[in-house]
Write an enzyme that holds these catalytic residues in place. Structure first.
Site, PDB file in Angstrom:
ATOM      1  N   ASN A  28       0.806  -1.232   0.000  1.00 22.22           N
ATOM      2  CA  ASN A  28       0.000   0.000   0.000  1.00 22.22           C
ATOM      3  C   ASN A  28       0.836   1.279   0.000  1.00 22.22           C
ATOM      4  O   ASN A  28       0.413   2.288  -0.554  1.00 22.22           O
ATOM      5  CB  ASN A  28      -1.033  -0.005   1.140  1.00 22.22           C
ATOM      6  CG  ASN A  28      -0.429  -0.075   2.513  1.00 22.22           C
ATOM      7  OD1 ASN A  28       0.741  -0.428   2.679  1.00 22.22           O
ATOM      8  ND2 ASN A  28      -1.216   0.242   3.520  1.00 22.22           N
ATOM      9  N   GLU A  86       4.656  -3.791  12.434  1.00 21.94           N
ATOM     10  CA  GLU A  86       3.699  -2.717  12.126  1.00 21.94           C
ATOM     11  C   GLU A  86       2.526  -3.389  11.440  1.00 21.94           C
ATOM     12  O   GLU A  86       2.599  -3.723  10.254  1.00 21.94           O
ATOM     13  CB  GLU A  86       4.356  -1.678  11.205  1.00 21.94           C
ATOM     14  CG  GLU A  86       5.532  -0.949  11.826  1.00 21.94           C
ATOM     15  CD  GLU A  86       5.121   0.049  12.900  1.00 21.94           C
ATOM     16  OE1 GLU A  86       3.917   0.374  12.995  1.00 21.94           O
ATOM     17  OE2 GLU A  86       5.999   0.495  13.653  1.00 21.94           O
ATOM     18  N   CYS A  94      -3.206   1.588   6.813  1.00 26.50           N
ATOM     19  CA  CYS A  94      -3.419   1.035   8.155  1.00 26.50           C
ATOM     20  C   CYS A  94      -3.988   2.114   9.067  1.00 26.50           C
ATOM     21  O   CYS A  94      -4.616   1.820  10.072  1.00 26.50           O
ATOM     22  CB  CYS A  94      -2.117   0.489   8.706  1.00 26.50           C
ATOM     23  SG  CYS A  94      -0.782   1.699   8.614  1.00 26.50           S
ATOM     24  N   GLU A 128       8.445   2.947  14.504  1.00 26.04           N
ATOM     25  CA  GLU A 128       9.298   3.340  13.379  1.00 26.04           C
ATOM     26  C   GLU A 128       9.287   4.859  13.283  1.00 26.04           C
ATOM     27  O   GLU A 128       8.263   5.492  13.531  1.00 26.04           O
ATOM     28  CB  GLU A 128       8.783   2.719  12.078  1.00 26.04           C
ATOM     29  CG  GLU A 128       8.951   1.205  12.055  1.00 26.04           C
ATOM     30  CD  GLU A 128       8.678   0.577  10.693  1.00 26.04           C
ATOM     31  OE1 GLU A 128       7.747   1.024  10.004  1.00 26.04           O
ATOM     32  OE2 GLU A 128       9.379  -0.378  10.335  1.00 26.04           O
TER      33      GLU A 128
HETATM   34  P1  NAP Z   1       0.122  -8.928   4.088  1.00 28.91           P
HETATM   35  O1  NAP Z   1      -0.687  -9.837   3.275  1.00 28.91           O
HETATM   36  O2  NAP Z   1       0.317  -9.263   5.527  1.00 28.91           O
HETATM   37  O3  NAP Z   1       1.544  -8.833   3.351  1.00 28.91           O
HETATM   38  C1  NAP Z   1       2.560  -8.009   3.833  1.00 28.91           C
HETATM   39  C2  NAP Z   1       3.884  -8.531   3.342  1.00 28.91           C
HETATM   40  O4  NAP Z   1       4.120  -9.835   3.874  1.00 28.91           O
HETATM   41  C3  NAP Z   1       3.961  -8.686   1.829  1.00 28.91           C
HETATM   42  O5  NAP Z   1       5.275  -8.426   1.399  1.00 28.91           O
HETATM   43  C4  NAP Z   1       3.644 -10.158   1.650  1.00 28.91           C
HETATM   44  O6  NAP Z   1       4.146 -10.643   0.434  1.00 28.91           O
HETATM   45  C5  NAP Z   1       4.373 -10.752   2.825  1.00 28.91           C
HETATM   46  N1  NAP Z   1       3.918 -12.063   3.231  1.00 28.91           N
HETATM   47  C6  NAP Z   1       2.696 -12.613   3.102  1.00 28.91           C
HETATM   48  N2  NAP Z   1       2.705 -13.857   3.632  1.00 28.91           N
HETATM   49  C7  NAP Z   1       3.952 -14.082   4.112  1.00 28.91           C
HETATM   50  C8  NAP Z   1       4.560 -15.173   4.771  1.00 28.91           C
HETATM   51  N3  NAP Z   1       3.912 -16.292   5.079  1.00 28.91           N
HETATM   52  N4  NAP Z   1       5.867 -15.067   5.110  1.00 28.91           N
HETATM   53  C9  NAP Z   1       6.561 -13.948   4.828  1.00 28.91           C
HETATM   54  N5  NAP Z   1       6.032 -12.877   4.202  1.00 28.91           N
HETATM   55  C10 NAP Z   1       4.727 -12.944   3.856  1.00 28.91           C
HETATM   56  O7  NAP Z   1      -0.393  -7.452   4.062  1.00 28.91           O
HETATM   57  P2  NAP Z   1      -0.747  -6.567   2.779  1.00 28.91           P
HETATM   58  O8  NAP Z   1      -2.066  -6.991   2.292  1.00 28.91           O
HETATM   59  O9  NAP Z   1       0.394  -6.532   1.826  1.00 28.91           O
HETATM   60  O10 NAP Z   1      -0.811  -5.114   3.436  1.00 28.91           O
HETATM   61  C11 NAP Z   1      -1.929  -4.644   4.070  1.00 28.91           C
HETATM   62  C12 NAP Z   1      -1.787  -4.785   5.574  1.00 28.91           C
HETATM   63  O11 NAP Z   1      -0.625  -4.079   6.012  1.00 28.91           O
HETATM   64  C13 NAP Z   1      -2.948  -4.156   6.305  1.00 28.91           C
HETATM   65  O12 NAP Z   1      -3.349  -4.993   7.350  1.00 28.91           O
HETATM   66  C14 NAP Z   1      -2.355  -2.852   6.842  1.00 28.91           C
HETATM   67  O13 NAP Z   1      -3.003  -2.358   7.969  1.00 28.91           O
HETATM   68  C15 NAP Z   1      -0.961  -3.262   7.129  1.00 28.91           C
HETATM   69  N6  NAP Z   1      -0.094  -2.086   7.185  1.00 28.91           N
HETATM   70  C16 NAP Z   1       0.346  -1.674   8.399  1.00 28.91           C
HETATM   71  C17 NAP Z   1       1.133  -0.546   8.498  1.00 28.91           C
HETATM   72  C18 NAP Z   1       1.641  -0.091   9.834  1.00 28.91           C
HETATM   73  O14 NAP Z   1       2.553   0.728   9.847  1.00 28.91           O
HETATM   74  N7  NAP Z   1       1.090  -0.557  10.950  1.00 28.91           N
HETATM   75  C19 NAP Z   1       1.483   0.169   7.353  1.00 28.91           C
HETATM   76  C20 NAP Z   1       1.003  -0.274   6.112  1.00 28.91           C
HETATM   77  C21 NAP Z   1       0.220  -1.421   6.051  1.00 28.91           C
HETATM   78  P3  NAP Z   1       3.180 -11.239  -0.699  1.00 28.91           P
HETATM   79  O15 NAP Z   1       1.867 -10.566  -0.585  1.00 28.91           O
HETATM   80  O16 NAP Z   1       3.891 -10.910  -1.949  1.00 28.91           O
HETATM   81  O17 NAP Z   1       3.088 -12.687  -0.428  1.00 28.91           O
END
Ligand code: NAP
Length: 480
Positions: free
Chosen positions: A157, A256, A290, A464
């Site tokens: 995102n 995060e 997020c 962070e």
């Molecule tokens: P996600 O599905 O958890 O994926 C995040 C990252 O983890 C991606 O690079 C993903 O790669 C990787 N990943 C997925 N499964 C994995 C596994 N089993 N082992 C290692 N890496 C793995 O989240 P997203 O859909 O990309 O992002 C949205 C989420 O991020 C939301 O929940 C949002 O709130 C959160 N977010 C939080 C913050 C914060 O600062 N708190 C900031 C931004 C976003 P692939 O998808 O390529 O597999």
């Protein structure tokens, strides 16, 4: 539509300062979410490729840790300058792979670059201590050292800023790393590697693996015992899996994770300011943040007026390709996101919510969803319980401050909350009572590289940015 910025960026893995193909030359497609068309193919790393990247980080660690703080600060400063010089082309690259409107992508490049500028300052201010033991007769010498090789996993995102928010402090602290971006948005991270190389980052100090096998590539690295830290930004669901994996070798973690931000509008708030704040908190990044306002609680005496004003502004937003002039809302990241947002709206409506504007996906290509305002949304609706990650604002009335605070805290998440009131005492009182890492007090956006960003409860561990951001990448050593 021109693909020049996409053509220019490297599509290979970045390991030990070299651009290399994945094993068997495997690749995967990157799509434009506004059209569904294929933009390009990038290297699809195998577990063996990822291991090479970690080996390169491990090999480079001692030498990188021995660089002076000033050298590391200079690299970050140069990288900041390069990001800003290339702001427009990097913004276009981001818009094409992620969908956000070009102006927002420009804003993200500036925000991302600022983490490098901020941590260039922190690199030369890593402190220590020298103290006398309470009973005398001994001295305490405290010094900080880099944690060691780090694994950095980022979401789609904010494809650039989530990278610099981790790489900035890692480089400042003297840690080498392997970074793995999300498969939807690898191009921004690859472009960032080009910038770091050009800025003079030593070979192996940052490595990048793009892959469609996240679990299979990262778990062996986490369990290898060679990495000393995992910094992850993504969903709470994946964060929990990774925390379990990290327990094996007791890795340091920064997490995060997801949010479910409440947005409180009290009866004494300036309603126009509150609507403007809600537009920012809800619509930045099409709601795919997020920090996005996920539940909007409005005092029952002003909810009708607030809803009418918000619906008017949401209904006027123009959807389109992020590179088209006048576009205010881009597509969601993929078809699954579009379907999920639609299902959440349907669930709320089936439980009695009223649609004030929007309510469905428009016809045509791409993964768009029409900006939507729902009112009378019950607290038990799924849209109130789950992270929406889309342009939908659910409004729920409240009558008392205690009720508003209880509703705000009725979630397992605790990243950020927004409070709109013209009564400063109430604002501070409510800010103290809400369980979250950050509060926007009469503000729709609070993210700032110089301030500590992070959540409580299931929204994460650690911070962070800010002064403390670098400590996440440093170990404190006591010499007695
Ligand atoms: P996600 O599905 O958890 O994926 C995040 C990252 O983890 C991606 O690079 C993903 O790669 C990787 N990943 C997925 N499964 C994995 C596994 N089993 N082992 C290692 N890496 C793995 O989240 P997203 O859909 O990309 O992002 C949205 C989420 O991020 C939301 O929940 C949002 O709130 C959160 N977010 C939080 C913050 C914060 O600062 N708190 C900031 C931004 C976003 P692939 O998808 O390529 O597999």
């Amino acid at each position: 539509m021109s693909n020049a910025v996409v053509d220019q960026v490297s599509k290979q893995l970045f390991i030990g300062g070299q651009w290399v193909d994945a094993q068997d030359s495997a690749t995967f497609e990157v799509l434009d979410p506004a059209t569904g068309a294929v933009l390009c193919e990038v290297a699809d790393a195998s577990p063996a490729d990822a291991r090479k990247a970690l080996d390169a980080a491990v090999a480079a660690q001692a030498e990188f840790a021995a660089t002076t703080p000033r050298q590391r600060a200079d690299i970050l400063t140069r990288a900041f300058e390069l990001l800003m010089e290339r702001q427009d082309e990097l913004a276009e690259l981001m818009t094409r792979e992620m969908g956000k409107p070009f102006a927002e992508a420009q804003g993200e490049i500036a925000y991302a670059a600022e983490f490098f500028r901020h941590f260039a300052g922190e690199a030369v201010r890593i402190d220590g201590g020298y103290a006398t033991a309470p009973a005398g007769g001994a001295r305490f010498l405290l010094t900080k050292q880099p944690v060691g090789p780090c694994l950095l996993i980022t979401p789609w995102n904010f494809p650039m800023a989530m990278g610099t928010r981790k790489l900035g402090p890692a480089i400042a602290a003297g840690c080498t790393s392997v970074v793995k971006p999300a498969h939807q948005t690898p191009l921004s991270m690859l472009a960032l590697m080009e910038v770091l190389k050009e800025a003079g980052l030593p070979d192996g100090a940052a490595n990048c693996v793009t892959t469609t096998h996240s679990g299979a590539t990262m778990e062996p690295l986490i369990r290898s015992g060679l990495a000393r830290k995992l910094s992850f930004t993504g969903s709470t669901k994946i964060g929990k899996i990774l925390l379990e994996q990290c327990a094996d070798k007791v890795l340091r973690t920064s997490m995060e994770l997801g949010g479910n931000a409440p947005f409180l509008v009290f009866e004494d708030a300036d309603l126009d300011e509150a609507v403007a704040g809600a537009m920012l908190a809800k619509m930045r990044n099409m709601g795919e943040a997020c920090t996005a306002a996920n539940r909007i609680y409005v005092h029952s005496s002003v909810i009708d007026e607030f809803g009418r004003k918000l619906a008017e502004k949401m209904g006027a937003l123009r959807l389109g390709h992020g590179m088209d002039e006048g576009t205010k809302v881009g597509p969601l990241i993929d078809d699954a996101a579009q379907e999920k947002v639609g299902a959440l709206v349907q669930d709320a409506v089936s439980r009695g919510a009223t649609v004030l504007t929007g309510g469905s996906a428009p016809q045509g290509d791409g993964y768009f969803f029409t900006p939507t305002v729902l009112t009378g949304v019950p607290q038990e609706a799924e849209i109130v319980r789950e992270e929406i990650f889309g342009p939908v604002a659910p409004l729920t009335p409240f009558d008392t401050e205690d009720e508003a605070v209880a509703k705000a805290n009725d979630t397992e998440f605790g990243l950020i909350a927004y409070v709109f009131t013209n009564d400063l005492r109430r604002g501070l009182r409510v800010a103290e009572r809400i369980e979250s890492g950050m509060i926007g007090l009469n503000q729709g956006v609070v993210s700032n590289p110089a301030a500590p960003f992070g959540g409580v409860k299931e929204s994460g561990l650690g911070r962070e940015g800010g002064h403390v951001g670098i400590d996440e990448f440093l170990e404190l050593k006591y010499v007695g």
